[in-house]
Motif scaffolding. Structure first.
Motif: not given
Ligand code: CU
Length: 657
Positions: A193-196, A227-228, A242-250, A230-240
């Motif tokens: 989730x939450x990443x691209x 990305x925004x 946008x954020x990336x994440x590091x994910x930990x999977x079991x 959540x990436x659901x249509x909000x903040x489309x033109x507010x790249x400031x």
């Protein structure tokens, strides 16, 4: 024989004699895209010259000439007929969405393991079992049919591979796939989730807190595109925003454990042998959305994650969630982590837009490559831990060397004897350099000769890896280099060229190019490890399949309205039913068990006009579901050669109007 092939120097001489400096032409082309946006060095020099004026004289600057007469000292480069390779290689397939299994050092391709993309040989994406792993829409069709695998890494125990699992990323749809290394099949896929643009991936090597857990329990996944949230249509033109994440999977459940909100875009990932640290090399810490903006800052970062502290923060409830996702997300941004005593992350500054981060087999260093800087950056892990413990005032001091090694450095492998091997994309070379000598040079000893050797490769190398390089048991025997362009190395086959995986003997002081191997596009990263670390099984256990039909007489057809279930078996050279009869509109689920117990006796099952074809390996059961929408006679036949009477191995499917 390998030594009769044209060598790097032969080629260079041929090019020179033709007045055609292809290498320089390639360099110019490769550079065109970044001209004027801060490339740290120019490339108007001959290919064999040392990379940078201030670098120490390269002992290997005459390597190409030496290579033309040198002969590999290692036996077994090309196994004789009937001989086995001594290493396995696991290669990501790129946008074919699969993982390839190679024998090494021959470079022979042995298997492709389909993961994210349907595969017609085995029926991946056709059988119900594979569709359940890949993920379906409510109508039963596949959620995705494209993928882009880049990095394959395997599970660890005691700092070496334990033969249980390997994992691979899908950059397009941010999925991670796990492969069982007993049967060489993909058994789970998780969408993050939450990443691209999930890109770098690496398992941990032991637990950061519990010393009894000295094997992989987590897999870390770097999110590249911001990305925004959540990436659901909000903040489309507010790249400031946008954020990336590091994910930990079991590693076992394949559930997402937690995520870290970060600055910049993750490229690659590395983990420490003590389990305490993971790191991603970060570009675009500027948060730019346009080309030039992503390269404006002189420094980006190697971003370290303090795993124990992150997991404590999650336990303490110090997290957020985004959108529909329930995954806890802790704040790892730079501005929230300035106090070393509480920091979850540390941003170690490295030259702009770094590419690649790799852990040295002695457990002491992570090495980042400059990409836009002609340097390799050596970061001492103990100093990063010291910063987290309040014993080092500035985390930038964890950088113990940042030395010039050549143009466009990308990825680094190791020989276990203190040497690093880094691909130079723009120079089309591999440079061998000594880590301790580089640290001495950086500390002021200008007599320290850290560049040991250079070797031309063909052409524009991306990833490289050495045998056992990413384990404590790096053995310094073989290096494979994934060259992104093959140009003139193979017979022309139209506009799409194969790539050139080159094999290099690194057992001696000088590198020796010993093989060119064409590969279908487009492998990225790979690992090479000793064959005795795996314990593959060649026949399934029939009891592992709840729908297995255990003998040829106990199958049959059951009907529930339009829902029809067929249970049948295969045993060379026949299927247990020679005929089955349906009505138009029936929805049929067919389970096929291969009763053959003989190794290598695989059968196929194809139904004309119904988009059904899959294989069953010895003692395996698979199923397919299809609709009988066309009255007629359909000969179901075995597609995988099994017997002298293979052509006669058929069943007649009759669909009544
Ligand atoms: Cu057959």
């Amino acid at each position: 024989m390998s030594q009769t092939k044209p060598t790097a120097s032969d080629l260079a001489q041929a090019e020179a004699s033709k007045g055609l400096d292809r290498r320089r032409f390639l360099n110019s082309a490769a550079l065109a895209g970044v001209a004027g946006v801060g490339l740290a060095a120019c490339n108007d020099k001959p290919a064999s010259a040392p990379a940078a004026a201030s670098a120490p004289p390269a002992a290997g600057s005459a390597t190409a000439a030496a290579a033309s007469t040198a002969v590999s000292t290692q036996a077994g480069l090309h196994p004789k007929p009937g001989e086995l390779d001594v290493y396995y290689g696991l290669w990501s397939g790129g946008h074919t969405g699969d993982v390839r299994v190679l024998g090494f050092p021959s470079g022979r391709e042995l298997l492709r393991i389909p993961c994210f993309v349907p595969d017609a040989l085995v029926g991946w994406g056709i059988t119900n079992e594979s569709k359940a792993v890949m993920g379906t829409k409510p109508d039963g069709s596949l959620r995705y049919t494209v993928g882009d695998t880049h990095h394959v890494h395997a599970s660890y125990k005691d700092g070496d591979y334990d033969g249980r699992y390997a994992w691979v990323n899908d950059k397009i749809n941010s999925r991670i796939a796990r492969m069982r290394l007993d049967y060489f099949v993909c058994d789970k896929i998780t969408e993050l989730p939450n990443v691209q643009g999930f890109h770098g991936i690496f398992p941990d090597k032991r637990d950061p807190v519990d010393p009894a857990i000295n094997h992989t329990t987590r897999v870390f996944c770097g999110g590249e595109f911001h990305v925004p949230l959540p990436n659901n249509g909000q903040d489309l033109d507010k790249p400031e925003n946008y954020r990336a994440m590091m994910t930990c999977v079991d590693a076992e459940s394949m559930e997402v454990r937690w995520q870290v909100l970060i600055d910049g875009n993750c490229d690659l990932l590395a983990t420490s042998y003590d389990g305490k640290l993971a790191a991603t090399n970060q570009y675009n810490t500027e948060g730019g959305v346009k080309f030039a903006d992503m390269m404006s800052a002189e420094k980006d970062a190697c971003l370290f994650y303090n795993i124990a502290r992150i997991e404590q923060a999650v336990k303490d409830g110090k997290f957020k969630t985004y959108g529909d996702s329930k995954v806890p997300v802790v704040d790892g941004t730079k501005k929230s982590n300035t106090d070393p005593k509480t920091a979850l992350t540390a941003y170690v500054p490295v030259p702009k837009n770094p590419h690649g981060v790799n852990a040295s087999p002695d457990g002491k260093y992570f090495i980042c490559s400059g990409k836009l800087s002609p340097t390799g950056t050596v970061i001492e892990l103990q100093k990063v831990l010291d910063w987290f413990d309040g014993k080092l005032d500035d985390v930038a001091k964890a950088v113990v060397a940042d030395v010039e090694i050549g143009l466009g450095p990308l990825h680094t492998a190791f020989d276990g004897r203190g040497n690093a091997f880094t691909t130079l994309f723009l120079d089309s070379q591999v440079v061998k350099w000594n880590i301790e000598a580089a640290i001495k040079f950086a500390a002021g000893d200008k007599n320290a000769k850290y560049v040991v050797d250079r070797l031309d490769v063909h052409y524009q190398p991306g990833h490289l890896n050495a045998s056992q390089s990413e384990t404590k048991n790096a053995d310094g025997k073989w290096l494979a280099v994934g060259c992104k362009f093959s140009k003139d190395r193979f017979l022309p086959v139209g506009p799409l060229h194969p790539e050139n995986e080159q094999i290099i003997d690194i057992s001696g002081e000088k590198m020796i190019l010993t093989g060119d191997h064409s590969v279908r596009g487009e492998p990225h990263d790979f690992i090479i490890f000793k064959r005795e670390l795996l314990r593959p099984k060649q026949v399934y256990n029939i009891d592992d399949f709840p729908n297995a039909t255990k003998d040829a007489t106990s199958g049959g057809i059951t009907r529930n309205g339009k829902q029809v279930t067929v249970k049948m078996t295969s045993q060379a050279p026949s299927f247990s039913m020679t005929e089955f009869r349906f009505k138009k509109g029936d929805i049929v689920t067919l389970h096929l068990t291969n009763l053959d117990k003989v190794e290598d006796l695989t059968h196929g099952f194809a139904i004309p006009k119904h988009n059904v074809n899959f294989i069953v390996n010895p003692q395996e059961t698979k199923s397919v579901t299809f609709v009988c929408d066309k009255p007629g006679v359909y000969w179901c036949y075995c597609t995988h050669f099994c017997h002298a009477l293979h052509l006669e191995m058929r069943s007649r499917m009759i669909v009544e109007a």
